[in-house]
Scaffold this motif. Structure first.
Motif, PDB file in Angstrom:
ATOM      1  N   ASN A   1       0.814  -1.203   0.000  1.00 28.66           N
ATOM      2  CA  ASN A   1       0.000   0.000   0.000  1.00 28.66           C
ATOM      3  C   ASN A   1       0.852   1.260   0.000  1.00 28.66           C
ATOM      4  O   ASN A   1       0.337   2.365   0.024  1.00 28.66           O
ATOM      5  N   SER A   2       2.156   1.076  -0.065  1.00 29.02           N
ATOM      6  CA  SER A   2       3.055   2.225  -0.100  1.00 29.02           C
ATOM      7  C   SER A   2       3.299   2.666  -1.538  1.00 29.02           C
ATOM      8  O   SER A   2       2.847   2.044  -2.476  1.00 29.02           O
ATOM      9  N   ARG A   3       4.046   3.713  -1.657  1.00 29.43           N
ATOM     10  CA  ARG A   3       4.214   4.373  -2.954  1.00 29.43           C
ATOM     11  C   ARG A   3       5.476   3.871  -3.639  1.00 29.43           C
ATOM     12  O   ARG A   3       6.536   4.472  -3.521  1.00 29.43           O
ATOM     13  N   TYR A   4       5.358   2.807  -4.371  1.00 30.54           N
ATOM     14  CA  TYR A   4       6.500   2.196  -5.032  1.00 30.54           C
ATOM     15  C   TYR A   4       6.412   2.334  -6.542  1.00 30.54           C
ATOM     16  O   TYR A   4       5.436   1.891  -7.144  1.00 30.54           O
ATOM     17  N   ASN A   5       7.454   2.930  -7.119  1.00 32.69           N
ATOM     18  CA  ASN A   5       7.623   2.805  -8.552  1.00 32.69           C
ATOM     19  C   ASN A   5       8.145   1.397  -8.828  1.00 32.69           C
ATOM     20  O   ASN A   5       8.834   0.798  -7.991  1.00 32.69           O
ATOM     21  N   MET A   6       7.847   0.889 -10.011  1.00 34.32           N
ATOM     22  CA  MET A   6       8.264  -0.463 -10.352  1.00 34.32           C
ATOM     23  C   MET A   6       9.071  -0.437 -11.637  1.00 34.32           C
ATOM     24  O   MET A   6       8.858   0.423 -12.506  1.00 34.32           O
ATOM     25  N   ALA A   7       9.971  -1.402 -11.759  1.00 34.68           N
ATOM     26  CA  ALA A   7      10.808  -1.456 -12.955  1.00 34.68           C
ATOM     27  C   ALA A   7      11.221  -2.891 -13.243  1.00 34.68           C
ATOM     28  O   ALA A   7      11.138  -3.772 -12.377  1.00 34.68           O
ATOM     29  N   TRP A   8      11.669  -3.081 -14.474  1.00 37.13           N
ATOM     30  CA  TRP A   8      12.287  -4.329 -14.890  1.00 37.13           C
ATOM     31  C   TRP A   8      13.734  -4.035 -15.285  1.00 37.13           C
ATOM     32  O   TRP A   8      14.006  -3.061 -15.996  1.00 37.13           O
ATOM     33  N   PHE A   9      14.613  -4.909 -14.830  1.00 41.93           N
ATOM     34  CA  PHE A   9      16.010  -4.893 -15.230  1.00 41.93           C
ATOM     35  C   PHE A   9      16.330  -6.271 -15.804  1.00 41.93           C
ATOM     36  O   PHE A   9      15.566  -7.216 -15.635  1.00 41.93           O
TER      37      PHE A   9
END
Length: 126
Positions: free
Chosen positions: A29-37
């Motif tokens: 529920n927190s503010r996380y940006n997400m990414a793929w590496f």
């Protein structure tokens, strides 16, 4: 703490498609940006694509622009990577990552990402 679990990797012929998924659990529920590496054998891990948690803004590595699409579902706490027109050079272990970013500015820099998945293998045959 956030736990990330990738799935969807596999073996595909050049020109084919795969869809990777990353399921987040824990403090989702927190503010996380997400990414793929991704990391290919003998090479350093590199950025592939990222998405902001609030605006949905996306960024991509030049090598995958126009072929890969990142998306997220904040209700299901998942982030996906649709990979089309795959090339042998896309062969790598793909990692999902989460960055606690209250202001939602998505980054391509590895060191800002707080949590990482175990990775899923993608192999593209020629």
């Amino acid at each position: 703490q956030v736990q990330l679990d990738e799935s969807g990797g596999g073996l595909v012929q050049a020109g084919g498609s795969l869809r990777l998924s990353c399921a987040a659990s824990g403090r989702t529920n927190s503010r996380y940006n997400m990414a793929w590496f991704r990391q290919a054998p003998g090479l350093e891990r590199e950025f592939v694509a990222g998405i902001s948690w609030n605006t949905g803004r996306t960024i991509y590595a030049n090598s995958v622009k126009g072929r890969f699409t990142i998306s997220r579902d904040n209700v299901k706490n998942t982030v996906n990577l649709q990979m089309n027109s795959l090339e042998p050079e896309d062969t790598a272990v793909y990692y999902c990552a989460a960055d606690f970013a209250p202001y939602g500015v998505v980054s391509a820099t590895q060191r800002v990402y707080d949590y990482w998945g175990q990775g899923t293998q993608v192999t593209v045959s020629s």
